[in-house]
Design a protein around this motif. Sequence first.
Motif, mmCIF file in Angstrom:
data_model
loop_
_atom_site.group_PDB
_atom_site.id
_atom_site.type_symbol
_atom_site.label_atom_id
_atom_site.label_comp_id
_atom_site.label_asym_id
_atom_site.label_seq_id
_atom_site.Cartn_x
_atom_site.Cartn_y
_atom_site.Cartn_z
ATOM 1 N N THR A 23 72.683 -50.915 -25.739
ATOM 2 C CA THR A 23 71.432 -50.576 -26.533
ATOM 3 C C THR A 23 70.828 -49.035 -25.825
ATOM 4 N N VAL A 24 70.008 -48.561 -26.614
ATOM 5 C CA VAL A 24 69.245 -47.470 -25.925
ATOM 6 C C VAL A 24 67.675 -48.181 -25.777
ATOM 7 N N ARG A 25 67.331 -47.885 -24.317
ATOM 8 C CA ARG A 25 66.159 -48.564 -24.148
ATOM 9 C C ARG A 25 65.084 -47.655 -24.250
ATOM 10 N N LEU A 26 64.023 -47.968 -24.904
ATOM 11 C CA LEU A 26 63.109 -47.024 -25.559
ATOM 12 C C LEU A 26 61.705 -47.066 -24.895
ATOM 13 N N ALA A 27 60.951 -46.245 -24.755
ATOM 14 C CA ALA A 27 59.640 -46.123 -24.344
ATOM 15 C C ALA A 27 59.109 -45.878 -25.515
ATOM 16 N N VAL A 28 58.016 -46.793 -26.081
ATOM 17 C CA VAL A 28 57.269 -46.562 -27.328
ATOM 18 C C VAL A 28 55.954 -45.935 -27.135
ATOM 19 N N ILE A 29 55.795 -44.787 -27.587
ATOM 20 C CA ILE A 29 54.444 -44.161 -27.152
ATOM 21 C C ILE A 29 53.471 -44.162 -28.422
ATOM 22 N N GLY A 30 52.193 -44.677 -28.272
ATOM 23 C CA GLY A 30 51.264 -44.972 -29.004
ATOM 24 C C GLY A 30 51.412 -46.286 -29.890
ATOM 25 N N ILE A 31 50.682 -47.099 -29.445
ATOM 26 C CA ILE A 31 50.981 -48.460 -29.845
ATOM 27 C C ILE A 31 49.925 -48.796 -31.049
ATOM 28 N N GLY A 32 49.751 -47.871 -32.010
ATOM 29 C CA GLY A 32 48.889 -48.317 -33.325
ATOM 30 C C GLY A 32 49.301 -48.975 -34.140
ATOM 31 N N GLY A 33 48.764 -48.964 -35.661
ATOM 32 C CA GLY A 33 49.392 -49.946 -36.799
ATOM 33 C C GLY A 33 50.785 -49.824 -36.973
ATOM 34 N N PHE A 34 51.401 -48.546 -37.270
ATOM 35 C CA PHE A 34 52.679 -48.453 -37.389
ATOM 36 C C PHE A 34 53.542 -49.006 -36.587
ATOM 37 N N ALA A 35 53.309 -48.811 -35.217
ATOM 38 C CA ALA A 35 53.900 -49.097 -34.060
ATOM 39 C C ALA A 35 54.269 -50.730 -34.193
ATOM 40 N N ARG A 36 53.051 -51.338 -34.201
ATOM 41 C CA ARG A 36 52.777 -52.965 -34.171
ATOM 42 C C ARG A 36 53.507 -53.273 -35.481
#
Length: 356
Positions: A23-36
Motif C-alpha cells: 500500500t501507499v502510506r499517506l499523510a492526510v493534511i487537513g482533518i476537516g469535514g471532508f477528510a473525516r
Amino acid sequence: MALEDAFTDFTRRDWEHESVEGTVRLAVIGIGGFARQRALPAIAEGDNCETTVLVTNSPDEVADVAETYDVPHVIDYDGFFAGERTDAYDGIYVAAPNAFHGDYATAAAAFGKHVLCEKPLEITVERARKVVDACADAGVTLMTAYRLQTEPTVRRTRELVREGVIGDVVQVHGGFSNPLLEHATPDTWRLDPELAGGGALVDLGVYPLNTTRFLLDCELTGVYATTHSRGEPFDAVEEQIAFQLEFETGATASCTASLNAHARSALELIGTDGMIDIESPFGGVVPQEMVVESGDVRMEYTGPPVDEVREEFDYFGYCVLTGTHPEPDGEDGLADLQAIEAAFESADTDCRVELE
C-alpha cells in the motif's frame, strides 16, 4: 460499440491492468469535514492506500480520529514542514484550504513524497505551475483529486463518446448547486477569496468544467461567464456563476454553479446522433443511473452506487505502486485553473475570453 454492450461489466476498473502488492502510506493534511466523513473512510475501505499520519493544527482535537482509523502518528503543520515522520509516509493527501495546497505539495515533493491534492490545485495558474514543476523536478507522482475521472459512470460515458455512439458531441449541459450555509458557518474559509480563490466556480463549477473536458478530450478555445452575489456572506466571492465553454471541435458546454441553491447536479451530452444523461453526477456518490439514446435506440441503466472517493484513492495508490502516470495530473489541474481565470476575467469584462 453496440449500445447494448455499453453496460456490460459496468463497474470495471479499466485503469487496473496489473495486480499490486503493498500500500501507499499517506499523510492526510487537513482533518476537516471532508477528510473525516469521506476521505479517511474511503482510504480505510480501499485496497491500495493506508493512513499512517494525520497533519492538523490541533493534534489533541483529532485523537479520536486517529483512534478510529488506527493512525499511529499525528503531527502539526510546523512538524510537517520540519520533516517530522517522513519515514512513516510515502505520499500526502491535501485536504486543506486551497491557498495552502502549494505549500504542502512542494514541501512533500522536496521530501520525495508523492502528492494527491484536492482541487483546485492552487488558487492561481502561476502558483499551480510551481507545484507541477516541483513534483516533476523531484520525480514524484502528482495527481489532482478529480475523483469523477475514476468513477464508472463517467468512464463509461467517455467510452461511449469515443466510440461515436451519440455521434459528434454538439452541446453539453452541466450544473452543480449546494446550499453551503446548511453545513457551514458564514465565516467558512470557502467564502474567503484569499483562502479559496473564488466561490461557486472553484468549489462546485470546477466539477462540470473538469468532467466535460475529460469526456470530450479536446482543448478549450474560449470562455464566457457571468457571476452574481446577493450580498453577505457572499459579497466577497461569487454566489453563483453561469459559464460557457467553447472547444476546438465546435462543441459548447453551458454550465452553472451556486453555493446558495437547492442541492442538485446534472450532466447531459447531446450529439448529432443521440444523447447521454447522467443522474446526479457531482454530488459525492453517483447513483449509477444514466440514459443513453443512440439513433432510434434508448437504454436506461441503474446499477449499485460506487464510492468514487475510494476509487480515487485506489487509483492513486495503483499509479504510485505501478509507476503509472495518472490521468488527472498536475497539467490537468493547470488547465482548469486557466479556464477559471478566464471565466473570472470574462465576468469582470463582460467579454468572451479566448484561450490559447
